[in-house]
Write an enzyme that holds these catalytic residues in place. Structure first.
Site, mmCIF file in Angstrom:
data_model
loop_
_atom_site.group_PDB
_atom_site.id
_atom_site.type_symbol
_atom_site.label_atom_id
_atom_site.label_comp_id
_atom_site.label_asym_id
_atom_site.label_seq_id
_atom_site.Cartn_x
_atom_site.Cartn_y
_atom_site.Cartn_z
ATOM 1 N N LYS A 171 5.848 -68.077 -89.227
ATOM 2 C CA LYS A 171 6.196 -67.448 -90.504
ATOM 3 C C LYS A 171 6.210 -68.509 -91.595
ATOM 4 O O LYS A 171 6.950 -69.497 -91.494
ATOM 5 C CB LYS A 171 7.568 -66.769 -90.397
ATOM 6 C CG LYS A 171 8.063 -66.113 -91.673
ATOM 7 C CD LYS A 171 9.414 -65.440 -91.407
ATOM 8 C CE LYS A 171 9.959 -64.757 -92.645
ATOM 9 N NZ LYS A 171 10.355 -65.714 -93.703
ATOM 10 N N TYR B 20 14.453 -71.799 -86.297
ATOM 11 C CA TYR B 20 14.191 -73.031 -87.037
ATOM 12 C C TYR B 20 14.181 -74.164 -86.015
ATOM 13 O O TYR B 20 14.922 -74.115 -85.022
ATOM 14 C CB TYR B 20 15.285 -73.306 -88.066
ATOM 15 C CG TYR B 20 15.140 -72.553 -89.365
ATOM 16 C CD1 TYR B 20 14.856 -73.219 -90.545
ATOM 17 C CD2 TYR B 20 15.310 -71.170 -89.412
ATOM 18 C CE1 TYR B 20 14.734 -72.534 -91.748
ATOM 19 C CE2 TYR B 20 15.190 -70.474 -90.602
ATOM 20 C CZ TYR B 20 14.908 -71.163 -91.766
ATOM 21 O OH TYR B 20 14.785 -70.477 -92.945
ATOM 22 N N SER C 279 17.769 -63.228 -87.764
ATOM 23 C CA SER C 279 17.783 -64.567 -88.345
ATOM 24 C C SER C 279 18.549 -65.540 -87.456
ATOM 25 O O SER C 279 19.560 -65.186 -86.832
ATOM 26 C CB SER C 279 18.439 -64.522 -89.727
ATOM 27 O OG SER C 279 18.686 -65.822 -90.216
ATOM 28 N N HIS D 4 8.727 -67.517 -97.996
ATOM 29 C CA HIS D 4 10.169 -67.611 -97.768
ATOM 30 C C HIS D 4 10.949 -66.840 -98.828
ATOM 31 O O HIS D 4 12.020 -67.264 -99.262
ATOM 32 C CB HIS D 4 10.625 -69.072 -97.741
ATOM 33 C CG HIS D 4 11.797 -69.332 -96.850
ATOM 34 N ND1 HIS D 4 11.697 -70.048 -95.677
ATOM 35 C CD2 HIS D 4 13.094 -68.966 -96.940
ATOM 36 C CE1 HIS D 4 12.892 -70.129 -95.106
ATOM 37 N NE2 HIS D 4 13.753 -69.475 -95.864
ATOM 38 N N THR E 225 9.958 -70.253 -88.219
ATOM 39 C CA THR E 225 9.767 -70.498 -89.649
ATOM 40 C C THR E 225 9.250 -71.920 -89.835
ATOM 41 O O THR E 225 9.869 -72.881 -89.369
ATOM 42 C CB THR E 225 11.078 -70.283 -90.410
ATOM 43 O OG1 THR E 225 11.410 -68.887 -90.348
ATOM 44 C CG2 THR E 225 10.955 -70.695 -91.861
#
Length: 408
Positions: free
Chosen positions: A273, A175, A152, A297, A201
């Site tokens: 994603k 991100y 992450s 999510h 994402t």
């Protein structure tokens, strides 16, 4: 220890002297770390958890309420959160009999990398809230299980620290920030440190309304990857600091043209994603991505979106095999993995179960969660008459509306 936003996390962990001043451990995280020093975690469910649901029960007992709510919660009414799990139960299996299943082969590949099974570790941030070793323990466990971990962007430990834990295939979740230089710097660091793909994402132009975090006034967990790049000192205006931080930093103007920009700054394959419709799946293919993750999510963004397993079929048909399609959300059993594969997924990703295993017993707990799911998948394949992953087809499952109806 003080994190970037100034919140007190307690003394350095573990104490260098081996002596503990109990008055230093005032915050929930510090008290959680203290319990780990003395091995006070309540791991037992008789002889230990026998399924992923029981790992969650152990994690709930071990974690401070704020942190359990953060990991387990969803957006608003949490309808999609429940449906992500329940939707799997509306899919029945159609086993084949008298098939030689004396040997079961769960191995597969993703982007050319070998895996022992089609089960990956999903990007789940702030894992030090679950266990002091956080992502370091998860990375070692994933490597031991010969699977891929997607780190992450909001990991407690830096992507460099995680990369140095062990030799393994890892992907990096990204991100896109208003400050593109920050996103570019993270991509370059991931590439330098041996990460093999970028998983961007795309479903978070703003942070979903996570009411438990608002009630708990959720702090901004430590994010080592952003230290020195973005300040996390924000005004929560009485609510979640996490929500305030996201509003100030995430880029709501992110669009398909930015995938082209992302491809221009790295040689790594790009996966997206957050796809849950055939229309967006086709746009992703047109944009030149290397893979798609069907994801809502973890039901933490827009409530009342469909559960991911219910839209997998349409996404798979839309891409027509051009790129691999993965799924996350609601996977709690080996039968769930089997169902996803039957509906066309190349693999699944698990997030919350990994964190629950981590909270229960650190690295050993994460290994146990992954191995448990692998063992259940192996048994399901044997009982369904599928010696290898490639033998699992659409004909092995039956969805609610496909069931024969009684004439009475």
């Amino acid at each position: 220890m003080v994190v970037a936003n100034g919140s007190h996390m307690g003394p350095a962990f573990p104490p260098a002297t081996g002596k503990v001043n109990f008055s230093d451990y005032r915050t929930p995280l510090a008290r959680h770390q203290l319990s780990s020093i003395f091995n006070l975690e309540k791991y037992t469910m008789e002889d230990g958890p026998v399924n992923l649901r029981e790992f969650e029960e152990v994690a709930k007992r071990n974690l401070p309420k704020m942190y359990y709510d953060y990991f387990s919660g969803g957006a608003e009414d949490q309808f999609t959160l429940r449906e992500n799990v329940e939707a799997f139960r509306r899919i029945m299996l159609r086993p084949r009999i008298l098939v030689d299943v004396s040997k079961i082969d769960m191995s597969t590949t993703l982007l050319g990398y070998n895996m022992s099974s089609p089960i990956l570790v999903a990007p789940t941030g702030s894992q030090q809230l679950a266990h002091p070793q956080g992502e370091l323990a998860t990375a070692r466990a994933a490597a031991a299980c010969n699977t891929i971990m997607v780190l992450s962007f909001s990991s407690s430990y830096s992507l460099e620290d995680v990369a140095s834990t062990c030799n393994a295939v890892r992907f990096y979740q990204l991100y896109v920030f208003k400050r593109r230089d920050v996103s570019a710097a993270l991509v370059q660091r991931a590439e330098r440190n041996g990460y093999k793909a970028i998983v961007v994402t795309v479903d978070t132009p703003r942070l979903g309304r996570r009411e438990a975090d608002i009630k708990n006034k959720m702090i901004i967990p430590r994010n080592s990857n952003l230290e020195g790049l973005i300040s996390v000192d924000v005004d929560p205006a009485g609510g979640s600091k996490l929500e305030a931080f996201a509003s100030e930093t995430l880029d709501p103007s992110l669009s398909w043209k930015d995938i082209k920009w992302l491809k221009s700054i790295t040689k790594l394959p790009i996966m997206v994603k957050g796809i849950i419709t055939a229309e967006d799946a086709r746009k992703a293919v047109d944009a030149g991505v290397s893979g798609i993750v069907v994801s809502n999510h973890g039901a933490r963004q827009l409530d009342y979106t469909p559960p991911t397993i219910s839209v997998l079929d349409e996404v798979v048909k839309a891409v027509s095999g051009v790129v691999p399609v993965l799924l996350d959300g609601g996977v709690r059993r080996g039968t769930d993995v089997f169902k996803a594969l039957a509906l066309g997924a190349k693999a699944v990703m698990i997030g919350r179960p990994v964190v629950y295993g981590l909270a229960a017993k650190g690295e050993h707990g994460v290994r146990s969660v992954i191995k448990m799911l692998q063992n259940e998948l192996e048994l399901t394949m044997a009982l369904a008459g599928c010696p290898a992953v490639g033998d699992i087809t659409r004909n092995h499952v039956m969805i609610n509306y496909e069931r024969p109806r009684s004439l009475l």
